[in-house]
Design a protein around this motif. Structure first.
Motif, PDB file in Angstrom:
ATOM      1  N   THR A 193      32.315  44.409  46.785  1.00  0.00           N
ATOM      2  CA  THR A 193      33.321  45.357  47.268  1.00  0.00           C
ATOM      3  C   THR A 193      33.595  45.052  48.736  1.00  0.00           C
ATOM      4  N   GLU A 207      41.694  45.919  41.010  1.00  0.00           N
ATOM      5  CA  GLU A 207      41.317  46.653  39.802  1.00  0.00           C
ATOM      6  C   GLU A 207      41.568  48.141  40.007  1.00  0.00           C
ATOM      7  N   GLY A 208      41.397  48.872  38.946  1.00  0.00           N
ATOM      8  CA  GLY A 208      41.546  50.321  39.025  1.00  0.00           C
ATOM      9  C   GLY A 208      42.988  50.749  38.935  1.00  0.00           C
ATOM     10  N   ARG A 216      44.217  49.616  43.261  1.00  0.00           N
ATOM     11  CA  ARG A 216      43.766  50.108  44.567  1.00  0.00           C
ATOM     12  C   ARG A 216      42.424  49.530  45.010  1.00  0.00           C
ATOM     13  N   ASN A 217      41.589  49.138  44.065  1.00  0.00           N
ATOM     14  CA  ASN A 217      40.255  48.647  44.414  1.00  0.00           C
ATOM     15  C   ASN A 217      40.254  47.126  44.555  1.00  0.00           C
TER      16      ASN A 217
END
Length: 147
Positions: free
Chosen positions: A5, A34-35, A39-40
């Motif tokens: 992350t 992803e997400g 956003r991630n």
């Protein structure tokens, strides 16, 4: 394959997430999204390596465009002649710039030393001048008093 992350990479490299996003905006790294709505950010081992190379280039004082060229070459087979020649050219340009800066700094330091020396001499003269003037005027005053 491990993923990271933005927070994990920021902690690992002791930089801010904002810095990582800046390098992304500059095209130096490209995380997966992803997400909901993408956003991630998800960073692969490859993106982690790109970030590491970017930070190494920054420590060397390379420009972002030079770093980008080197990071882009990372995707090609390692240690190719073209890659090594390009890296040597970047290093040679950077070395020349640093040597010029060192020469400029040495000239400025010599100028500062000359100004310091001159200022010290003037300060000594200024301190001695009133003493000399007082010594020179005292006998004259004494002569006037004696007559």
């Amino acid at each position: 394959m491990p993923t990271y992350t933005i927070t994990e990479l920021a902690r690992e490299f002791d930089i801010t997430p904002r810095a990582i996003r800046f390098y992304e905006d500059q095209g130096l790294i490209s995380p997966l999204r992803e997400g909901p709505g993408g956003r991630n950010r998800v960073y692969t081992a490859r993106e982690r390596t790109h970030l590491k190379l970017t930070l190494r280039g920054k420590r060397l004082g390379l420009s972002l465009s030079d770093i980008k060229s080197l990071v882009d070459m990372y995707g090609s087979p390692k240690d190719t002649e073209v890659q090594l020649q390009s890296f040597l050219q970047v290093l040679a340009r950077h070395r020349a710039a640093l040597e010029q800066q060192r020469e400029d700094i040495e000239i400025m330091l010599a100028e500062i030393a000359a100004h310091e020396e001159q200022s010290q001499k003037l300060l000594i003269q200024a301190r001695e001048q009133p003493v000399k003037a007082k010594k020179a005027t005292k006998p004259a005053k004494l002569e006037k008093l004696a007559t």
